[in-house]
Structure formats: C-alpha cells, structure tokens
Design an enzyme around this catalytic site. Structure first.
Site, mmCIF file in Angstrom:
data_model
loop_
_atom_site.group_PDB
_atom_site.id
_atom_site.type_symbol
_atom_site.label_atom_id
_atom_site.label_comp_id
_atom_site.label_asym_id
_atom_site.label_seq_id
_atom_site.Cartn_x
_atom_site.Cartn_y
_atom_site.Cartn_z
ATOM 1 N N HIS A 1 -69.804 9.703 -6.352
ATOM 2 C CA HIS A 1 -69.073 8.805 -5.827
ATOM 3 C C HIS A 1 -69.909 8.038 -5.388
ATOM 4 C CE1 HIS A 1 -65.311 11.659 -5.408
ATOM 5 N NE2 HIS A 1 -66.373 12.132 -4.815
ATOM 6 N N HIS B 1 -60.322 11.683 -6.893
ATOM 7 C CA HIS B 1 -60.028 12.177 -7.984
ATOM 8 C C HIS B 1 -59.633 12.089 -8.553
ATOM 9 C CE1 HIS B 1 -62.591 13.766 -4.625
ATOM 10 N NE2 HIS B 1 -63.470 14.229 -5.079
#
Lengths: 331, 200
Positions: A57, A219
């Site tokens: 991320h 995700h």
C-alpha cells in the site's frame, strides 16, 4: 504476472532496502527480522507514534515514517499483517519515556497483533495507546461503523497524531486528538482493475474491462455495487453522495480532502476526480482547508481512486496543516 | 514440587522431540476444516522454542514471555496467536517469581482461557480448544502432584473430544463447514490432546 521484481519471496525486503537506500536521511531498516522501518534516530522528548500493517500500500504504512508523522512502522508481507515482534520493536524504538501511540487499521490480524505487542510493551513498563482507523463507509453501515475497514483515512489520522506528538502533547492528548480524527474521517473508493500479490502470482479478483466496483476494499474486498464504467464526474458524484450521506457537510464546514490513486491510475485522472469533488464541496458551501491529490494509499497495481474527507475543527485543522516531512508527504 | 523454568524447558524438549508427526496429523485434520496451517504453526513454533530454550531466564514469568514471543515470531496464524496469548496471561501472573506451586496451575490456565476468549472471540461450547481447556481446569483443580494433574488432564481431554465429536464447529473457518464438522474432531482440540501426550 507481469511485474518488475526478483524472487516473490524477497519482494518486501528488497523494496524496504531500496527505500532506505534512496532516502537514508528518512528511513532505516531495523528489527531482528528486518521488518521495521524507522527514523535513522529516535526523537527524544516526545510521544512516539507508530503503525504497522500489510505491505503493498506504499506510502501506507511505512512510507509515512518522518518528521511530524510516524517514528517507526512494522511491515508485514503483501496484504498480510506483520507478526507482533516488529510491532513491539517499533514501540520500543519510538519510546523515549513519554509513551507510544499505535495507529492501527481495522483488520483482524493487525489489531490482534498490536494488542499483543502493547501487552508485551506494558510488561516492559512502556505506556501505549491505540487508535483504530475504520473509515471505509462502503464496508458497513453507520450502525456497524466499528466493522469498517481502515483505508486512506489512515493518512490524515497519522498526520494529526504525528503533528500532535511533535507539538509536545502528552500521550493521552495525542491519543484523544487522533481518536477525534478517526471519528471524523470518511472514505470510499472505486476499483477499475485488480492487483496481483507477488507470492500468489495471479490477480486477486476478476473484473471485466468495462466494469468498475464502487466501495471495493484495498485488498479487493467486495464493494457495494459493481456496474458499467461511467464518466468520471458521475463516479465522483456517486462517491461524494455516499460520503455526504454518511456524515453530512453543511455550509461553512471545513474539511481536508484527499483524492487518492490506488496505484495504476494516472495522476491526470485523479485531477479529474479532484475537479469534480472540489466543485461538489464548493456547492455545499464547505471550505477545503487542505487538499491532496496523488498516490497516498495504494493497492499494488490496482486501477481506481478513493475519496477521503476529514471534517475539521480548529485543532484538527492546525494539526493536519502543520509542517511534516517524509519522502511521500507533499503538503 | 514447583513449576520452574527447568520444567518449561523439559516440556519444550519433550514436545519438540515428537512434533513432526503431530504436525503432519494436524495439517491433515486442519486441511479438511480450516486453512490447513495448524500443523505448520505447531512445528515452526516448537522448532523456534527449542532454539531459544537454553536462553530462557529463571524468572518463570519472563521465560513464558520469551516463549510467547518465540511463537509469534514464526506464526501469525490464529492458533499461534492464541498460544502466545495464553503464555502471556500466565507470564503476567508469574512475573518476578522463579517457582510456582503446581496447585496454582489451574488458576494460570483459567487466566490463559480468559485471555484467549477476550482475544479470539470464541465462547465455551463452540468446539474449540477452549472447551478442552475448560475441562482440564476443572479436572486439575485441587490437585498438587504434577503426575496426577497430567493424568487427570489427559482423561478430561479424551472425554471432551468424545462429547464434542458429533457437535458442529461454531467459530472460525470451520464454522463455514459446520455440517461437515459434525462427526469430526476439532483440530485445535486434538492438538491439545497430542501435546499433553508428549508431556509424559
């Protein structure tokens, strides 16, 4: 899988090594297993602020190690929580006697492991507190807000907590203002394409070329609606409507706005999202006190964007706009 | 007789010596109901414990804390996290002491059980290792001799496995297969039985 990588198993460690090499004044890799990114030196005489979470991320989480932001951060595998040891190491590194605040995304593994790390730290007489970031309005309704995932709102919460610590506030004060930021931040995203975890080797989910999914998690968790791709103004409107429905914005309100890219969407398109979102906020009579446009919380090579709004009072406005520096903070 | 860091080392040695077949059995059992990582968790966890056991401090609380860290370092799985949680609860209760009366062990197990319930969110009756632990606490309370306690714990483990075999799993991934879990032993419960068997 089409990626510029070496061995998938070495991916995280090699990226961390590259980050520390590129920014030696900002980052150092530490910890028994090399899964803590920390400042080159701990900063004395202030509350420590740490985080931790799965990789993939960047800049979230470890990228935000820097002045007025995080002191250290635990790093897991791609999309997987670190174990509690690098979390404990981060707390130990950042503690200079005034205690440590952990900024934690609302994911089961991250929460459980931070709980354990804090318990361990307590046994070593280090005082800790936690705030849980759960800003994704698409993940659950307002009645179940505690079940929401933590997404790009992490950026604002970390900014506020780091600034509060740098300003010399006590552990309880830093915790309380960070909690206020958590309570006042909302996000929602839209995904246009999937991403591939290196160790998995294939896309996390399938989505057709002409489809988008509103509310998808970082995700690939299911969102609220999948449908045909629409013009960016309409998509932005749909996301703005969700944010405003969840926490109304009135004339005279002040907000901070983050238009975030998920990884593979060009910055040009993010400016299109910003253009529309800013116009909507202007129509509502709100003042955008701070805005960010760029890749602040990504999901590997996922295409798409998210909108984050932090509702401000005087204290949050001061802290979110306070000086900060790390390789990814452009405000 | 007292529980000391030496007792902890002996337990680690005894379990470590037989962990590979237990790991294989648990992987197989967990593969049918869960995510199949229970055996790996146990094998890696005890391999790591065997590696650090000679450095464990005499303070039994700190020794259990080090053991908890060693387990979490190799496994982020829920079973590993819960084992570490149990050890940490015992560590808190015994920090600063070099010997603990065996009669105190049921209280330590109770503290471990409370901590695991708080962290994992399971309840008694869900068909998890908590149910076996509950029976062990009841069976060992009031006893002072470690041999008699172990014998009572093994009996309690067998009786609990028997009484839960035909009930469904109510939590975790196995809950998804609740119907399939009827008639099958819970992998976590079976793991407790196998570990007890290695203790003597």
């Amino acid at each position: 899988m089409k990626k510029l990588i070496n061995e998938p198993n070495a991916y995280v460690d090699e990226v961390l090594a590259g980050m520390a090499m590129a920014h030696p004044d900002s980052y150092a890799v530490g910890g028994a297993t090399g899964r803590m990114l920390h400042r080159p030196q701990a900063v004395a005489d202030k509350v420590g602020v740490v985080s931790g979470g799965g990789f993939g991320h960047i800049p979230v989480f470890a990228g935000y190690v820097g002045d007025g932001l995080l002191d250290a951060c635990a790093v897991g595998d791609v999309f997987a929580s670190p174990d509690m040891n690098p979390m404990l190491e981060s707390v130990q590194f950042s503690n200079t006697g005034k205690g440590v605040l952990c900024v934690v995304g609302n994911y089961g593994g991250d929460r459980m492991n931070f709980d354990m790390a804090c318990e361990m730290a307590e046994m070593e007489d280090i005082e800790t507190r936690k705030v849980i970031v759960s800003d994704d309005v698409a993940a659950a309704g307002p009645d179940e807000a505690e079940k929401r995932r933590g997404v790009a709102g992490f950026v604002f919460v970390t900014k506020v907590a780091g600034a509060a610590a740098a300003a010399g506030m006590s552990l309880d004060e830093v915790t309380s203002v960070a909690q206020k930021a958590c309570d006042n931040v909302r996000s929602v995203g839209v995904a246009l394409s999937s991403c591939t975890v290196p160790q998995a080797g294939k896309p996390t989910f399938e989505i057709a070329d002409d489809e988008m999914e509103i509310g998808m998690g970082i995700h690939g968790e299911p969102g609220v609606r999948r449908g045909k791709l629409r013009p960016v103004d309409e998509v932005t409107d749909e996301m703005m409507d969700m944010l405003v429905a969840d926490k109304p914005i009135k004339s005279g309100d002040r907000v901070a706005l983050l238009v975030n890219g998920l990884g593979a969407t060009p910055i040009e398109e993010l400016y299109l999202v910003f253009r529309r979102a800013k116009a909507r906020l202007d129509d509502l009579g709100a003042t955008v006190s701070l805005h960010l446009v760029g890749n602040y919380a990504t999901s590997m090579e996922m295409a798409g964007a998210s909108l984050t709004i932090l509702h401000l009072d005087d204290e949050l406005e001061t802290l979110v706009k306070a000086p900060a520096s790390c390789p990814f903070w452009g405000a | 007789m007292t529980l000391t860091t030496a007792s902890l080392k002996t337990a680690i040695d005894n379990i470590h010596a037989g962990i590979d077949p237990i790991g294989a059995e648990m992987n197989d059992l967990d593969g049918r109901l869960g995510d199949g990582d229970l055996g790996v968790t146990l094998v890696n966890g005890f391999n790591n414990l065997a590696g650090i056991k000679d450095d464990l401090p005499a303070d039994i609380g700190m020794a259990m804390l080090s053991s908890a860290k060693a387990i979490t370092a190799v496994s982020g799985s829920s079973f590993g996290t819960l084992m570490a949680t149990a050890l940490m609860a015992c560590a808190k209760a015994t920090k600063g002491r070099e010997a603990v009366d065996w009669a105190e062990v049921p209280d330590l197990l109770q503290a471990a059980q409370d901590a695991m319930i708080a962290r994992g969110g399971a309840s008694l009756g869900d068909k998890t290792m908590l149910d076996i632990l509950d029976a062990i606490i009841a069976a060992t309370r009031g006893k002072e001799d470690p041999g008699a306690m172990l014998a009572a714990a093994k009996e309690a483990a067998d009786a609990t496995l028997d009484s839960f075999r035909d009930k469904p799993n109510k939590i975790g991934r196995a809950r998804v297969y609740a119907d399939k879990s009827i008639g099958m032993d819970d992998p976590g419960m079976m793991a407790v039985k196998r570990l007890l068997e290695r203790l003597g």
